[in-house]
Design a protein around this motif. Structure first.
Motif, PDB file in Angstrom:
ATOM      1  N   PHE A  17       1.064  -0.872   0.219  1.00  0.00           N
ATOM      2  CA  PHE A  17      -0.264  -0.163  -0.031  1.00  0.00           C
ATOM      3  C   PHE A  17       1.064   0.886  -0.428  1.00  0.00           C
ATOM      4  CE2 PHE A  17      -2.040   3.412   2.300  1.00  0.00           C
ATOM      5  CZ  PHE A  17      -3.050   3.699   1.594  1.00  0.00           C
ATOM      6  N   GLY A  18       1.733   1.357   0.867  1.00  0.00           N
ATOM      7  CA  GLY A  18       2.527   2.755   1.060  1.00  0.00           C
ATOM      8  C   GLY A  18       4.050   2.514  -0.211  1.00  0.00           C
ATOM      9  N   THR A  19       4.643   1.763  -1.005  1.00  0.00           N
ATOM     10  CA  THR A  19       5.985   1.980  -1.901  1.00  0.00           C
ATOM     11  C   THR A  19       5.005   1.251  -2.776  1.00  0.00           C
ATOM     12  OG1 THR A  19       6.298  -0.989  -1.439  1.00  0.00           O
ATOM     13  CG2 THR A  19       6.972   1.132   0.049  1.00  0.00           C
ATOM     14  N   ASN A  20       4.873  -0.051  -3.716  1.00  0.00           N
ATOM     15  CA  ASN A  20       4.483  -0.433  -4.210  1.00  0.00           C
ATOM     16  C   ASN A  20       4.900  -1.458  -5.039  1.00  0.00           C
ATOM     17  OD1 ASN A  20       7.382  -0.898  -5.792  1.00  0.00           O
ATOM     18  ND2 ASN A  20       7.485   1.151  -5.362  1.00  0.00           N
ATOM     19  N   PRO A  21       3.429  -3.332  -4.819  1.00  0.00           N
ATOM     20  CA  PRO A  21       4.036  -4.136  -5.707  1.00  0.00           C
ATOM     21  C   PRO A  21       5.299  -5.171  -5.463  1.00  0.00           C
ATOM     22  CG  PRO A  21       2.011  -3.101  -6.742  1.00  0.00           C
ATOM     23  CD  PRO A  21       2.471  -2.449  -6.412  1.00  0.00           C
ATOM     24  N   THR A  22       6.276  -4.103  -6.258  1.00  0.00           N
ATOM     25  CA  THR A  22       7.042  -5.111  -6.487  1.00  0.00           C
ATOM     26  C   THR A  22       8.119  -5.245  -5.016  1.00  0.00           C
ATOM     27  OG1 THR A  22       7.196  -4.320  -8.764  1.00  0.00           O
ATOM     28  CG2 THR A  22       9.264  -4.535  -7.888  1.00  0.00           C
TER      29      THR A  22
ATOM     30  N   ALA B 261      13.909   0.162  -5.059  1.00  0.00           N
ATOM     31  CA  ALA B 261      12.554   0.340  -5.127  1.00  0.00           C
ATOM     32  C   ALA B 261      12.189   0.987  -5.325  1.00  0.00           C
ATOM     33  CB  ALA B 261      12.479  -1.732  -5.721  1.00  0.00           C
ATOM     34  N   ALA B 262      11.661   1.209  -3.758  1.00  0.00           N
ATOM     35  CA  ALA B 262      11.169   2.025  -3.207  1.00  0.00           C
ATOM     36  C   ALA B 262      11.092   3.528  -3.911  1.00  0.00           C
ATOM     37  CB  ALA B 262      10.928   2.051  -2.012  1.00  0.00           C
ATOM     38  N   ALA B 263      11.999   4.088  -3.507  1.00  0.00           N
ATOM     39  CA  ALA B 263      12.179   5.318  -4.065  1.00  0.00           C
ATOM     40  C   ALA B 263      11.694   5.801  -5.512  1.00  0.00           C
ATOM     41  CB  ALA B 263      13.745   5.848  -3.880  1.00  0.00           C
ATOM     42  N   ALA B 264      12.615   4.562  -6.679  1.00  0.00           N
ATOM     43  CA  ALA B 264      12.215   4.934  -7.807  1.00  0.00           C
ATOM     44  C   ALA B 264      11.466   4.633  -8.242  1.00  0.00           C
ATOM     45  CB  ALA B 264      12.878   3.541  -8.365  1.00  0.00           C
ATOM     46  N   GLY B 265       9.855   3.878  -7.068  1.00  0.00           N
ATOM     47  CA  GLY B 265       8.593   3.718  -8.176  1.00  0.00           C
ATOM     48  C   GLY B 265       7.629   5.090  -8.054  1.00  0.00           C
ATOM     49  N   GLU B 266       8.821   5.970  -7.045  1.00  0.00           N
ATOM     50  CA  GLU B 266       7.691   7.302  -6.360  1.00  0.00           C
ATOM     51  C   GLU B 266       8.190   8.049  -8.087  1.00  0.00           C
ATOM     52  OE1 GLU B 266       9.406  10.094  -3.856  1.00  0.00           O
ATOM     53  OE2 GLU B 266       7.950   8.497  -2.293  1.00  0.00           O
ATOM     54  N   THR B 267       9.295   7.988  -8.638  1.00  0.00           N
ATOM     55  CA  THR B 267       9.392   9.315  -9.417  1.00  0.00           C
ATOM     56  C   THR B 267       8.937   7.914 -11.318  1.00  0.00           C
ATOM     57  OG1 THR B 267      11.374   7.836 -10.226  1.00  0.00           O
ATOM     58  CG2 THR B 267      11.372   9.702  -8.821  1.00  0.00           C
ATOM     59  N   ALA B 268       8.417   6.614 -11.189  1.00  0.00           N
ATOM     60  CA  ALA B 268       8.156   6.188 -12.681  1.00  0.00           C
ATOM     61  C   ALA B 268       6.629   6.549 -13.330  1.00  0.00           C
ATOM     62  CB  ALA B 268       8.163   5.009 -11.584  1.00  0.00           C
ATOM     63  N   THR B 269       6.693   6.777 -14.150  1.00  0.00           N
ATOM     64  CA  THR B 269       5.296   7.557 -14.599  1.00  0.00           C
ATOM     65  C   THR B 269       4.395   5.900 -14.659  1.00  0.00           C
ATOM     66  OG1 THR B 269       5.954   6.745 -16.561  1.00  0.00           O
ATOM     67  CG2 THR B 269       6.385   9.329 -15.874  1.00  0.00           C
TER      68      THR B 269
ATOM     69  N   LEU C 103      11.165  -1.025 -12.517  1.00  0.00           N
ATOM     70  CA  LEU C 103      11.891  -0.690 -11.399  1.00  0.00           C
ATOM     71  C   LEU C 103      13.032  -2.432 -11.079  1.00  0.00           C
ATOM     72  CD1 LEU C 103       8.581  -0.244  -9.342  1.00  0.00           C
ATOM     73  CD2 LEU C 103      10.029   1.621 -10.173  1.00  0.00           C
ATOM     74  N   LEU C 104      12.532  -3.171 -11.774  1.00  0.00           N
ATOM     75  CA  LEU C 104      14.143  -4.076 -11.754  1.00  0.00           C
ATOM     76  C   LEU C 104      15.292  -5.121 -12.295  1.00  0.00           C
ATOM     77  CD1 LEU C 104      12.312  -7.131  -9.362  1.00  0.00           C
ATOM     78  CD2 LEU C 104      13.917  -4.637  -8.526  1.00  0.00           C
ATOM     79  N   PHE C 105      14.619  -4.259 -13.668  1.00  0.00           N
ATOM     80  CA  PHE C 105      15.238  -5.008 -15.274  1.00  0.00           C
ATOM     81  C   PHE C 105      15.928  -3.498 -15.597  1.00  0.00           C
ATOM     82  CE2 PHE C 105      13.924  -8.646 -13.007  1.00  0.00           C
ATOM     83  CZ  PHE C 105      14.502  -9.313 -12.542  1.00  0.00           C
ATOM     84  N   SER C 106      15.686  -2.844 -15.609  1.00  0.00           N
ATOM     85  CA  SER C 106      15.598  -1.370 -16.649  1.00  0.00           C
ATOM     86  C   SER C 106      16.953  -0.749 -16.304  1.00  0.00           C
ATOM     87  CB  SER C 106      14.902  -0.085 -16.396  1.00  0.00           C
ATOM     88  OG  SER C 106      14.368   0.563 -14.844  1.00  0.00           O
ATOM     89  N   GLU C 107      17.783   0.382 -17.083  1.00  0.00           N
ATOM     90  CA  GLU C 107      18.788   1.232 -16.770  1.00  0.00           C
ATOM     91  C   GLU C 107      18.939   1.598 -15.395  1.00  0.00           C
ATOM     92  OE1 GLU C 107      21.583   4.016 -18.934  1.00  0.00           O
ATOM     93  OE2 GLU C 107      20.091   3.229 -19.433  1.00  0.00           O
ATOM     94  N   SER C 108      17.589   1.890 -15.424  1.00  0.00           N
ATOM     95  CA  SER C 108      17.968   2.735 -13.683  1.00  0.00           C
ATOM     96  C   SER C 108      17.855   1.973 -12.902  1.00  0.00           C
ATOM     97  CB  SER C 108      16.675   3.963 -13.890  1.00  0.00           C
ATOM     98  OG  SER C 108      14.698   2.675 -14.000  1.00  0.00           O
TER      99      SER C 108
ATOM    100  N   ARG D 262      13.700  13.329  -8.262  1.00  0.00           N
ATOM    101  CA  ARG D 262      11.676  13.584  -8.226  1.00  0.00           C
ATOM    102  C   ARG D 262      10.987  14.772  -9.023  1.00  0.00           C
ATOM    103  NH1 ARG D 262       7.499  13.933  -5.394  1.00  0.00           N
ATOM    104  NH2 ARG D 262       8.359  15.008  -3.528  1.00  0.00           N
ATOM    105  N   PRO D 263      10.350  14.544  -9.658  1.00  0.00           N
ATOM    106  CA  PRO D 263       9.454  15.941 -10.258  1.00  0.00           C
ATOM    107  C   PRO D 263       8.966  16.957  -8.974  1.00  0.00           C
ATOM    108  CG  PRO D 263       9.517  13.433 -11.966  1.00  0.00           C
ATOM    109  CD  PRO D 263       9.675  13.313 -10.885  1.00  0.00           C
ATOM    110  N   SER D 264       8.781  17.268  -9.116  1.00  0.00           N
ATOM    111  CA  SER D 264       7.958  18.611  -7.840  1.00  0.00           C
ATOM    112  C   SER D 264       6.724  18.654  -8.917  1.00  0.00           C
ATOM    113  CB  SER D 264       8.662  20.099  -8.339  1.00  0.00           C
ATOM    114  OG  SER D 264       9.082  20.498  -9.315  1.00  0.00           O
TER     115      SER D 264
END
Length: 424
Positions: free
Chosen positions: A167-172, A215-223, A232-237, A422-424
């Motif tokens: 709920f608070g981060t993401n399913p990954t 993955a939790a932090a990257a999920g905040e910036t994901a579109t 979140l796990l298998f990309s360049e990021s 992280r986009p504002s």
């Protein structure tokens, strides 16, 4: 009968002088229930060898008898430090709203998941824990809690922790945590009595939490187009997250192999298959091998522009210290205090390397000394396209500026997906 004064004094002295209290007398006089386990073991040792001087403080390989308990306590707080470090590495511009809540969900959910995994571990092997000095005082061994109560606790904390993470981060992140519970409780725990490969499974368990934080932090910036587990796990990021996971994976071998060497007899008595007593030479080689691996992993953080060049100095110094102790551990096979030296070097090396990565993160000091902050996410609609030459309508120049701004925003968006902003 006449009694002389000197004889009276001698009788009084002999009567008043108590017999010396020996370890045997203490052990016989006091019930076992009133003596702590560590004190009882000391008394038994002294009773068996009353004339042997106590040289335990000078024993070269001795660690505190509660070293493993201290380690478990430290690991609990260390995981939170690791996750917070990873979170900040992945996202510099934290805010009090989104990022703080994500961090709270992440740490609380991870804490409950760890509690669940440890509860399953203790639930499955109380009779083996009773055979080891460092685990014989666990609640299930002492009968302080029932097996049913332990099972309910493990299930409740596991489900609650996964729910908070989902709920608070993401399913990954929740999926990674669920995988860790399964690996630790249902793979690593039974494998300890089957093969020494259990150490590698345990190292995977230790390497997953940093990846969860990333993955939790990257999920905040994901579109909406880039938010799946593959992104979140298998990309360049995700390279930075895997490098941090690799650091934790490699670190556990010099750390655990040196620790297990000092308590190898405990593992042998309990029937746990550990290299420390099954193959001490390989145990030392593995510790040395993974100590060397720390160098390219730290360099990878710099190579992928996650940290700046100052980190190479910090990490190289810390890794060189641990490698020096690992070489000594390898040469002496754990003797002459080499196991103790490597253990304490590993205890200090990991937090120094992680804190160093946080301090040396790329861009973290940008604008700190100048006091100016660049808004990398300025809305194109609010931007003014001023002709470079100021002549006429300036359509060509304006279009050129617009194209340049669009490219800049695209670049910043890509960096955001990599966890830098992280986009504002």
């Amino acid at each position: 009968m006449e009694v002389k004064g000197d004889e009276i004094k001698q009788v009084v002295v002999e009567t008043a002088t108590p017999e010396p209290v020996t370890p045997i007398a203490i052990a016989e006089a006091a019930p076992d229930d009133h003596i702590s386990p560590h004190r009882r073991r000391w008394l038994q040792k002294k009773a068996a060898e009353p004339n042997v001087p106590d040289t335990s403080s000078a024993t070269e390989e001795q660690l505190p008898l509660d070293a493993s308990s201290r380690l478990a306590t430290a690991a609990t707080s260390l995981q939170a430090d690791i996750l917070s470090t990873t979170t900040h590495l992945a996202d510099t511009n934290t805010t009090l709203s989104t990022s703080t809540l994500t961090f709270l969900f992440l740490t609380s959910g991870t804490f409950l998941s760890c509690a669940s995994a440890n509860a399953f571990n203790m639930l499955f092997e109380p009779k083996y824990d009773a055979l080891m000095t460092r685990t014989r005082n666990r609640p299930l061994v002492r009968g302080l809690i029932s097996s049913r109560g332990a099972l309910l606790f493990a299930v409740f904390t596991g489900l609650t922790g996964l729910a908070l993470l989902g709920f608070g981060t993401n399913p990954t992140v929740a999926g990674l945590s669920g995988l860790n519970i399964f690996l630790y409780g249902f793979v690593y725990t039974p494998l300890k009595r089957v093969s020494w490969l259990n150490t590698w499974v345990g190292a995977i368990v230790g390497g997953i939490p940093p990846l969860m934080g990333w993955a939790a932090a990257a999920g905040e910036t994901a579109t909406s187009e880039h938010h799946s587990w593959r992104d979140l796990l298998f990309s360049e990021s995700s390279i930075g997250g895997w490098l941090l996971a690799g650091l934790l994976f490699a670190w556990q071998f010099p750390h655990f192999n040196s620790l297990s060497h000092t308590i190898r007899n405990d593992y042998k008595n309990a029937g746990h298959k550990m290299l420390a007593w099954m193959n001490p030479a390989r145990n030392a080689r593995v510790a040395l091998r993974y100590s060397i691996l720390m160098f390219p992993l730290c360099f990878g953080l710099y190579y992928y522009n996650i940290v700046n060049s100052a980190y190479l100095v910090i990490s190289t110094g810390c890794n060189a210290w641990m490698l020096k102790e690992a070489v000594r551990f390898y040469r002496h096979q754990g003797a002459q205090g080499s196991a103790r030296g490597l253990f304490w070097a590993s205890v200090w090396q990991l937090p120094l390397v992680l804190v160093g990565a946080l301090i040396c993160k790329t861009g973290i000091w940008d604008g700190f000394f100048t006091g100016k902050e660049v808004n990398a996410y300025e809305d194109p609609e609010d931007a003014e396209f001023v002709p470079v030459g100021g002549e006429g309508l300036g359509m060509d120049d304006a279009l050129g500026r617009g194209k340049a701004l669009q490219d800049s925003l695209q670049t910043q968006h890509n960096l955001a997906m990599m966890g830098f902003k992280r986009p504002s």
